[in-house]
Design a protein around this motif. Structure first.
Motif, PDB file in Angstrom:
ATOM      1  N   THR A   1     -29.312  27.427 -57.890  1.00  0.00           N
ATOM      2  CA  THR A   1     -30.398  27.465 -58.298  1.00  0.00           C
ATOM      3  C   THR A   1     -31.489  28.098 -57.071  1.00  0.00           C
ATOM      4  N   VAL A   2     -32.387  28.585 -57.422  1.00  0.00           N
ATOM      5  CA  VAL A   2     -33.537  29.307 -56.538  1.00  0.00           C
ATOM      6  C   VAL A   2     -33.897  28.188 -55.797  1.00  0.00           C
ATOM      7  N   LEU A   3     -34.275  26.895 -56.479  1.00  0.00           N
ATOM      8  CA  LEU A   3     -35.098  25.926 -55.723  1.00  0.00           C
ATOM      9  C   LEU A   3     -33.973  25.325 -54.746  1.00  0.00           C
ATOM     10  N   LYS A   4     -32.795  25.255 -55.166  1.00  0.00           N
ATOM     11  CA  LYS A   4     -31.653  24.555 -54.186  1.00  0.00           C
ATOM     12  C   LYS A   4     -31.693  25.697 -52.911  1.00  0.00           C
ATOM     13  N   GLU A   5     -31.536  26.751 -53.216  1.00  0.00           N
ATOM     14  CA  GLU A   5     -31.592  27.829 -52.053  1.00  0.00           C
ATOM     15  C   GLU A   5     -32.603  27.719 -51.161  1.00  0.00           C
ATOM     16  N   LYS A   6     -33.796  27.799 -51.668  1.00  0.00           N
ATOM     17  CA  LYS A   6     -35.099  27.653 -50.762  1.00  0.00           C
ATOM     18  C   LYS A   6     -34.992  26.153 -50.030  1.00  0.00           C
ATOM     19  N   ILE A   7     -34.795  25.144 -50.760  1.00  0.00           N
ATOM     20  CA  ILE A   7     -34.573  23.856 -49.982  1.00  0.00           C
ATOM     21  C   ILE A   7     -33.635  23.782 -48.702  1.00  0.00           C
ATOM     22  N   ILE A   8     -32.543  24.426 -49.141  1.00  0.00           N
ATOM     23  CA  ILE A   8     -31.678  24.331 -48.077  1.00  0.00           C
ATOM     24  C   ILE A   8     -32.132  25.237 -46.918  1.00  0.00           C
ATOM     25  N   ALA A   9     -32.556  26.552 -47.206  1.00  0.00           N
ATOM     26  CA  ALA A   9     -33.181  27.610 -46.197  1.00  0.00           C
ATOM     27  C   ALA A   9     -34.389  26.804 -45.442  1.00  0.00           C
ATOM     28  N   ASP A  18     -43.198  24.070 -45.389  1.00  0.00           N
ATOM     29  CA  ASP A  18     -42.955  24.707 -46.405  1.00  0.00           C
ATOM     30  C   ASP A  18     -41.927  23.873 -47.269  1.00  0.00           C
ATOM     31  N   LEU A  19     -41.214  23.046 -46.790  1.00  0.00           N
ATOM     32  CA  LEU A  19     -40.348  22.069 -47.683  1.00  0.00           C
ATOM     33  C   LEU A  19     -41.311  21.139 -48.308  1.00  0.00           C
ATOM     34  N   GLN A  20     -42.161  20.774 -47.715  1.00  0.00           N
ATOM     35  CA  GLN A  20     -43.035  19.794 -48.288  1.00  0.00           C
ATOM     36  C   GLN A  20     -43.819  20.371 -49.487  1.00  0.00           C
ATOM     37  N   ALA A  21     -44.195  21.689 -49.256  1.00  0.00           N
ATOM     38  CA  ALA A  21     -44.921  22.218 -50.425  1.00  0.00           C
ATOM     39  C   ALA A  21     -44.110  22.427 -51.580  1.00  0.00           C
ATOM     40  N   LEU A  22     -42.905  22.833 -51.257  1.00  0.00           N
ATOM     41  CA  LEU A  22     -42.138  22.946 -52.352  1.00  0.00           C
ATOM     42  C   LEU A  22     -41.435  21.817 -53.057  1.00  0.00           C
ATOM     43  N   LEU A  23     -41.418  20.754 -52.375  1.00  0.00           N
ATOM     44  CA  LEU A  23     -41.143  19.380 -52.876  1.00  0.00           C
ATOM     45  C   LEU A  23     -42.045  18.942 -53.956  1.00  0.00           C
ATOM     46  N   ASP A  24     -43.421  19.094 -53.407  1.00  0.00           N
ATOM     47  CA  ASP A  24     -44.621  18.743 -54.436  1.00  0.00           C
ATOM     48  C   ASP A  24     -44.840  19.441 -55.419  1.00  0.00           C
ATOM     49  N   SER A  25     -44.076  20.672 -55.730  1.00  0.00           N
ATOM     50  CA  SER A  25     -44.265  21.850 -56.699  1.00  0.00           C
ATOM     51  C   SER A  25     -43.123  21.446 -57.799  1.00  0.00           C
ATOM     52  N   ALA A  26     -42.083  20.807 -57.438  1.00  0.00           N
ATOM     53  CA  ALA A  26     -40.930  20.389 -58.028  1.00  0.00           C
ATOM     54  C   ALA A  26     -40.853  19.134 -58.927  1.00  0.00           C
ATOM     55  N   SER A  27     -40.512  19.029 -59.998  1.00  0.00           N
ATOM     56  CA  SER A  27     -40.342  17.821 -60.903  1.00  0.00           C
ATOM     57  C   SER A  27     -39.132  16.818 -60.252  1.00  0.00           C
TER      58      SER A  27
END
Length: 189
Positions: A1-9, A18-27
């Motif tokens: 998934t796109v979320l997984k790819e971004k998290i790994i990157a 950036d990771l924290q912002a992504l984590l905050d936006s995901a369920s």
């Protein structure tokens, strides 16, 4: 998934803001799905980035194998805040949402006072449910801790719960109990 790819990157590039912002936006559900797909190193690294409340929420959504990996990876001290958050759940929810061996590991990683409080709650819950679920939890505790728990439970329950203990642990626990409890047990057999 796109979320997984971004998290790994973000994990691989140490881009934690950036990771924290992504984590905050995901369920929680989206994140738990990503956790299931990560290798052990990234799994631990990502879990370490979560605040304790989110970590606890995600932990209970994970498959037992993934939960065990996390419990094995982190020390008792590192997991203590997360286990405290998990143990804030009602005992019936805890026992229903996690396999008994994971509940056991979570209790072992909790601080002793909270562990004893939770076991007393579980005892009260199990008074109306299945005692077999309690057996492995008690088997992992020290005799002194079990004796302390016994001092807090209803006297009518004491003989029943005592019978759940393996023989050697029962003998060691009996020595740690106060004389009134010992007498009560002797009369019950």
């Amino acid at each position: 998934t796109v979320l997984k790819e971004k998290i790994i990157a973000f994990l691989d590039d140490d881009r934690y803001e950036d990771l924290q912002a992504l984590l905050d936006s995901a369920s929680k559900e989206e994140l738990s799905a990503v956790f299931e797909e990560l290798d052990e190193e990234r799994l631990a690294k990502l879990f370490d980035c979560l605040d304790k409340e989110l970590a606890a929420d995600i932990f209970v959504l994970l498959k037992p194998e993934t939960q065990k990996l996390l419990l094995e990876h982190f020390s008792d001290i590192e997991m203590q805040e997360v286990t405290e958050e998990i143990l804030d759940e009602k005992p019936e929810e805890l026992l229903e949402s996690l396999p008994i061996d994971v509940v056991q590991e979570v209790l072992l990683k909790a601080d002793p006072e909270q562990r004893n409080d939770k076991i007393v709650e579980i005892l009260n819950f199990l008074e109306y449910k299945k005692f077999v679920q309690l057996k492995p939890l008690l088997a992992e505790l020290k005799p002194m801790d079990i004796a302390e728990i016994f001092s807090e439970i209803d006297e009518e329950m004491l003989p029943l719960i005592f019978r759940l203990l393996p023989k050697e642990l029962a003998a060691e626990t009996f020595v740690e109990m106060n004389s009134n409890q010992q007498e009560l047990l002797i009369r019950s057999f």
